[in-house]
Design a protein around this motif. Structure first.
Motif, mmCIF file in Angstrom:
data_model
loop_
_atom_site.group_PDB
_atom_site.id
_atom_site.type_symbol
_atom_site.label_atom_id
_atom_site.label_comp_id
_atom_site.label_asym_id
_atom_site.label_seq_id
_atom_site.Cartn_x
_atom_site.Cartn_y
_atom_site.Cartn_z
ATOM 1 N N PHE A 249 35.054 -5.818 3.805
ATOM 2 C CA PHE A 249 34.978 -7.259 4.074
ATOM 3 C C PHE A 249 35.348 -8.017 2.813
ATOM 4 C CE2 PHE A 249 30.815 -6.354 2.330
ATOM 5 C CZ PHE A 249 30.402 -7.508 1.684
ATOM 6 N N ARG A 250 35.782 -9.236 2.996
ATOM 7 C CA ARG A 250 36.178 -10.059 1.853
ATOM 8 C C ARG A 250 34.955 -10.353 0.990
ATOM 9 N NH1 ARG A 250 41.373 -12.056 2.766
ATOM 10 N NH2 ARG A 250 42.020 -11.937 4.972
ATOM 11 N N GLY A 251 35.097 -10.118 -0.295
ATOM 12 C CA GLY A 251 34.001 -10.341 -1.218
ATOM 13 C C GLY A 251 33.231 -9.087 -1.562
ATOM 14 N N GLN A 252 33.479 -7.981 -0.849
ATOM 15 C CA GLN A 252 32.782 -6.739 -1.181
ATOM 16 C C GLN A 252 33.100 -6.327 -2.616
ATOM 17 O OE1 GLN A 252 33.157 -3.526 1.662
ATOM 18 N NE2 GLN A 252 32.623 -1.989 0.146
ATOM 19 N N ARG A 253 32.150 -5.713 -3.274
ATOM 20 C CA ARG A 253 32.314 -5.314 -4.670
ATOM 21 C C ARG A 253 33.527 -4.402 -4.860
ATOM 22 N NH1 ARG A 253 26.247 -2.813 -5.054
ATOM 23 N NH2 ARG A 253 25.045 -4.746 -4.869
ATOM 24 N N VAL A 254 34.393 -4.789 -5.750
ATOM 25 C CA VAL A 254 35.483 -3.919 -6.201
ATOM 26 C C VAL A 254 35.096 -3.281 -7.527
ATOM 27 C CG1 VAL A 254 37.902 -3.826 -6.919
ATOM 28 C CG2 VAL A 254 37.198 -5.349 -5.037
ATOM 29 N N ASN A 507 35.263 -6.375 10.452
ATOM 30 C CA ASN A 507 35.579 -6.628 9.048
ATOM 31 C C ASN A 507 35.126 -8.020 8.607
ATOM 32 O OD1 ASN A 507 38.245 -4.618 9.788
ATOM 33 N ND2 ASN A 507 37.046 -4.182 7.940
ATOM 34 N N ASN A 508 34.014 -8.470 9.162
ATOM 35 C CA ASN A 508 33.385 -9.705 8.728
ATOM 36 C C ASN A 508 32.249 -9.372 7.760
ATOM 37 O OD1 ASN A 508 35.026 -11.258 10.484
ATOM 38 N ND2 ASN A 508 33.660 -10.777 12.194
ATOM 39 N N LEU A 509 31.732 -10.396 7.083
ATOM 40 C CA LEU A 509 30.609 -10.148 6.186
ATOM 41 C C LEU A 509 29.447 -9.572 6.981
ATOM 42 C CD1 LEU A 509 28.619 -13.332 5.165
ATOM 43 C CD2 LEU A 509 30.214 -13.334 7.080
ATOM 44 N N PRO A 510 28.623 -8.747 6.372
ATOM 45 C CA PRO A 510 27.543 -8.090 7.117
ATOM 46 C C PRO A 510 26.527 -9.079 7.667
ATOM 47 C CG PRO A 510 27.966 -6.967 5.032
ATOM 48 C CD PRO A 510 28.728 -8.252 4.988
ATOM 49 N N SER A 511 25.929 -8.688 8.773
ATOM 50 C CA SER A 511 24.767 -9.386 9.312
ATOM 51 C C SER A 511 23.525 -8.611 8.885
ATOM 52 C CB SER A 511 24.848 -9.470 10.831
ATOM 53 O OG SER A 511 26.055 -10.099 11.249
#
Length: 936
Positions: A249-254, A507-511
């Motif tokens: 998801f967008r923003g997940q730690r790289v 692939n959305n931010l987690p709930s």
């Protein structure tokens, strides 16, 4: 640059671009809180030369020669400012994180400002209280009282921390002076919704002065886990890594950078060169289950990772039926069918997620963190990093709001990795944007409901088909799904029921976990459908529900008639009373009589929210309607909720309790002191609390599922009773040694424990004398079973402005079945706060995504948390019940108030405009379109 803070001169050189908030915090001025850093929430408010300003947007270089006053400078716990005293007496806070800002702003109010309070306080947000108690403080209304020795339960005792909170002296997670050599952590987030990291060049970042480490997937400990925390770690799927090569998801730690300052760490993140392989993404749960859809966790297995169908992106599912639902629907005299949708909702707790980690002198890992579950964090950190749990200590000071959002492991794992890598103290604090874009939200759901009934209003068929978007990871994706279709379905008697429910990866931010734990979404659908079916049948909606709700003796059925359960609710049933109370309140209509403290609130009051919209009058443009909805919830989560506690007598006639439960506005600390004081014949102010520290108790599952009172409280009461028995036994022995004949003739009732000693006949043995026999410490525990049921009914009266779609709540009333009311003011506040949060979900709040996983509402100014002018006053009514399973007959009541509010308002809107809302929130544009389509 020289200036004055709270009467003390300071000479500080601000960094380029620095704001007043960060400068003050850097100097150890912790009464100033971080809530948004964008001037939207007011938690950072200070007086600058006597004028309230948001310090997070005030340039620090403007301070030369000026005077800054924080809440700590207005008064002390011993000598509070009159406004601070009023907030403490009114219980004008819950978590208290916003309180310093409110107090500072209100300290400048004159009579004209009080009359214009909604405009003057438009820059201050409170997520917990519902604002009624804050308004009471402004009006000088006292809602708290004192208690005689041994008589604390049932009274509106003030929170032990009240004076510290209102004066800005209560410690929250990061309210400590920076440790010398403290490092800071910043994260590079994924720019893609789905991608694989092929390489990361860290050369330039590591060369930046002040950078100590760059952490990537190469540094991951290699253990899969879930950020969602439960008593059993097997309740959630193992689908997450501290740092993963695959980004979902967008923003997940790289990658993460550890540096001397946040600014340096962020600069180093910008220097990382990452090569990605962009992968196909999917953002709708229906599309995610379709053949050929991109798989988020396709490499994982059901048995090893506890994912129901990795090949379909389904983390959990339930499909079951009692009797033949299709046949029952076909033979019904009346049926309804609809699809209701609920959005993502942010917890919006004002204190963001944050952790400070370090190694003590013995090399033991210490995590000071904002969590509802310190013991579960400790155990999972130990599991992921291969540590002995005894070598990990987790401490949660007072937490600035939770609502389920801090039943997660979101910062602690990365801080642990950084501490173990560098050997230094490391701090990681979410920004408000992080809270909106990478912290889990409430699960969005689509719920299809089909109901059937006979002509006399007997429910014969129920089909609930629920699909929920759990996002990129399954934290709470299993538990929320099962819970959402549990009590919401079981509360109604119906011979034919079917449930189809699936929790789906996208692939959305987690709930994640959110107040109500899934029930609110499904209750919205079922209660709306029940209302529509009552209309079809021409039956009053309250009568229709009375006819079909479970009553003592009925089985609680979801899909299995023979399902084993530990729910024991027949001895405490208040749903009938709740229906009666709300029905009568709506019949009486709203009044403006002030509520009274100390017992069942007597006044019915519903402040109409002031808005910039058209005036509320008798114009035909305004349509009026009423609605009700009900909810049921187990008083505890299933599969065990454990608390081990201690109560110890200390010198001076004081007691010290050890309990693992965290305090974040849930009020458990207050009730815990009341229970112990009552059992030991003392007053709450003589009870000291050591809590939310893994060194304070053997174990505590945590403060979620409304368990703080009915599990930890019950365990503490048992410990206090055991200590009472020990102390009275010691006193009897002392008296017997002195005067054998007198003591031998003393019967049990003549032995009375009091605040200063134990009275045996005519003699009082001082408590300190009892310690001469050795330490006086008792243990108590509870395993969270069996469980009971709590019920809530909400009623709403609304006005809908047809030309604009504006909805105004004219009356809000909720009746609750909470068993014995241990602290009326606190319980009232929990119900008001849950109702206010639900009003936000019903009318205003939605985390918007763009269809490709980007969060569009990433600040308070674009995500509308209700302000003081938006929330009506909710009348709170208590059913008269006693639960034999709870401490002194109490039930839990923190999550339950949220669940029936949105459907009650939706049913009232349907009553007003003749068209049913199917989608939350019921924003002006949506209601305008409905009213327009309905021919209004």
């Amino acid at each position: 640059m020289r200036f004055e803070v709270d009467g003390e001169p300071l000479s500080v050189t601000p960094a380029p671009g620095q704001v007043l908030r960060t400068l003050l915090r850097g100097q150890g001025v912790t009464a100033v809180k971080k809530g948004c850093d964008s001037g939207d929430c007011g938690a950072c408010t200070v007086l600058l030369d006597g004028v309230p300003v948001h310090s997070c947007i005030t340039p620090a270089h403007r301070l030369e020669g000026r005077t800054v006053t924080t809440a700590a400078g207005l008064g002390t716990p011993e000598e509070p400012h009159p406004v601070q005293r009023a907030f403490a007496d009114a219980a004008g806070f819950q978590c208290g994180f916003c309180t310093a800002g409110f107090v500072v702003t209100a300290s400048t109010f004159g009579p004209d400002d009080l009359a214009d309070r909604h405009r003057r306080l438009k820059g201050n947000l409170c997520r917990c209280t519902g604002y009624r108690s804050i308004e009471d403080a402004l009006d000088g209304i006292t809602n708290t009282t004192c208690a005689d020795a041994g008589d604390a339960v049932g009274r509106s005792i003030a929170a032990p921390a009240a004076r510290r909170i209102v004066t800005g002296r209560e410690e929250y997670t990061l309210d400590v002076r920076p440790t010398e050599g403290l490092l800071h952590l910043a994260v590079l987030g994924s720019p893609h919704a789905h991608a694989r990291v092929l390489s990361i060049d860290t050369t330039a970042a590591l060369a930046l002065p002040g950078v100590h480490a760059v952490l990537t997937a190469e540094d991951d400990p290699g253990v899969l886990f879930s950020t969602g925390r439960h008593q059993s770690r097997l309740d959630d799927p193992d689908d997450t890594r501290v740092l993963d090569r695959v980004l979902r998801f967008r923003g997940q730690r790289v990658a993460a950078v550890v540096a001397d300052s946040v600014r340096t760490a962020e600069q180093a993140c910008a220097l990382l060169v990452v090569e990605y392989e962009v992968l196909p993404s999917v953002h709708d749960p229906d599309a995610a289950r379709a053949p050929g859809a991109p798989l988020l966790h396709g490499e994982k297995t059901t048995d090893e990772h506890r994912i129901a169908e990795p090949g379909r992106n389904v983390v959990a599912s339930l499909h079951g039926e009692t009797a033949d639902v299709e046949a029952a629907l076909a033979s019904a005299d009346a049926t309804v069918e609809g699809v209701w949708s609920t959005p993502r909702v942010s917890h919006a707790a004002l204190e963001t997620h944050a952790t400070r980690g370090s190694l003590d002198r013995d090399g033991r890992l210490l995590l000071r963190t904002a969590t509802q579950v310190p013991f579960l964090v400790r155990d999972e950190i130990a599991h992921v990093f291969g540590l002995d749990p005894e070598r990990v200590r987790v401490v949660a000071k007072r937490v600035g709001g939770g609502f389920g959002g801090k039943q997660e492991l979101l910062t602690e794992d990365l801080v642990t990795l950084a501490v173990l890598t560098t050997g230094r103290a490391v701090q990681y604090e979410f920004s408000r944007r992080d809270e909106f874009t990478i912290a889990p939200t409430r699960h969005p759901m689509r719920v299809r409901v089909r109901l059937g009934a006979t002509a006399d209003g007997t429910l014969t068929a129920m089909h609930v088909d629920q699909t929920m978007d759990t996002g990129a990871y399954g934290n709470h994706g299993i538990g929320v799904m099962f819970h959402s279709v549990s009590e919401s379905v079981a509360v109604y008697r119906c011979p034919a029921k079917r449930v189809d429910a699936e929790s789906v990866y996208t692939n959305n931010l987690p709930s994640g976990a959110f107040r109500g734990y899934g029930l609110g979404q499904v209750v919205f659908a079922i209660e709306s459908a029940m209302d529509e079916l009552a209309r079809q049948l021409g039956i009053d909606p309250v009568t229709f529900r009375r006819r079909n709700v479970v009553v003592p003796g009925d089985p609680l059925v979801v899909t299995d008639l023979h399902e084993e359960t530990d729910l024991r609710w027949e001895g405490s049933y208040g749903l009938d009373q709740c229906l009666d109370l709300v029905e009568q309140a709506l019949a009486d209509g709203p009044t403006t009589a002030p509520a009274v403290a100390g017992s069942v609130p007597a006044g019915r009051e519903a402040r109409v929210a002031t808005t910039d919209g058209p005036p509320l009058d008798d114009s035909p443009d305004w349509a009026h309607g009423t609605g009700i909805a009900l909810g049921a919830i187990a008083t505890l989560p299933p599969r065990g909720h454990i608390a081990h506690t201690t109560v110890e007598l200390t010198p001076g006639g004081r007691y010290r309790i050890g309990v693992g439960t965290a305090e974040f506005g849930n009020g458990t600390t207050t009730v815990h002191t009341q229970l112990v004081a009552t059992a030991l014949g003392t007053t709450p102010d003589r009870v000291d609390v050591h809590q939310s520290d893994t060194d304070a108790a053997v174990h505590d599952t945590g403060a979620f599922g409304s368990a703080g009172v009915v599990v930890a409280g019950k365990a503490l009461y048992a410990a206090a009773q055991a200590l009472r028995q020990d102390l009275t036994g010691r006193a009897l022995a002392i008296v017997a040694a002195r005067t054998p004949r007198t003591a031998s003739g003393v019967l049990g009732p003549a032995v009375v424990i009091g605040p200063d000693g134990v009275q045996v006949g005519d003699e009082v043995v001082p408590l300190d004398d009892l310690l001469a026999e050795g330490p006086a410490l008792a243990h108590g525990s509870h395993d969270g079973t069996p469980r009971s049921l709590a019920f809530t009914v909400h009623g709403a009266r609304v006005a809908v402005h047809r030309p604009t779609g504006e909805v105004r709540v004219l009356q809000s009333v909720q009746a609750v079945d909470a068993g014995t009311v241990l602290n009326p003011e606190q319980l009232r506040g929990q119900v008001e706060g849950g109702s206010a949060q639900a009003i936000g979900s019903a009318l205003y709040e939605e985390v918007l995504l763009d269809g490709e996983g980007r969060v569009l509402t990433d600040a308070f100014r674009s995500y509308r948390v209700p302000k003081i002018s938006d929330v009506p006053r909710t009348e709170v009514l208590f059913a008269d019940t006693h639960d034999p399973l709870g401490p002194l007959g109490a039930k839990s009541m923190s999550e339950a108030p949220y669940n029936p509010v949105a459907p009650a308002i939706a049913n009232a809107v349907r009553d007003a405009i003749g068209v049913r809302p199917y989608r939350l929130p019921m924003t002006r544009d949506r209601i305008w379109a409905l009213a327009d389509a309905g021919g209004a």
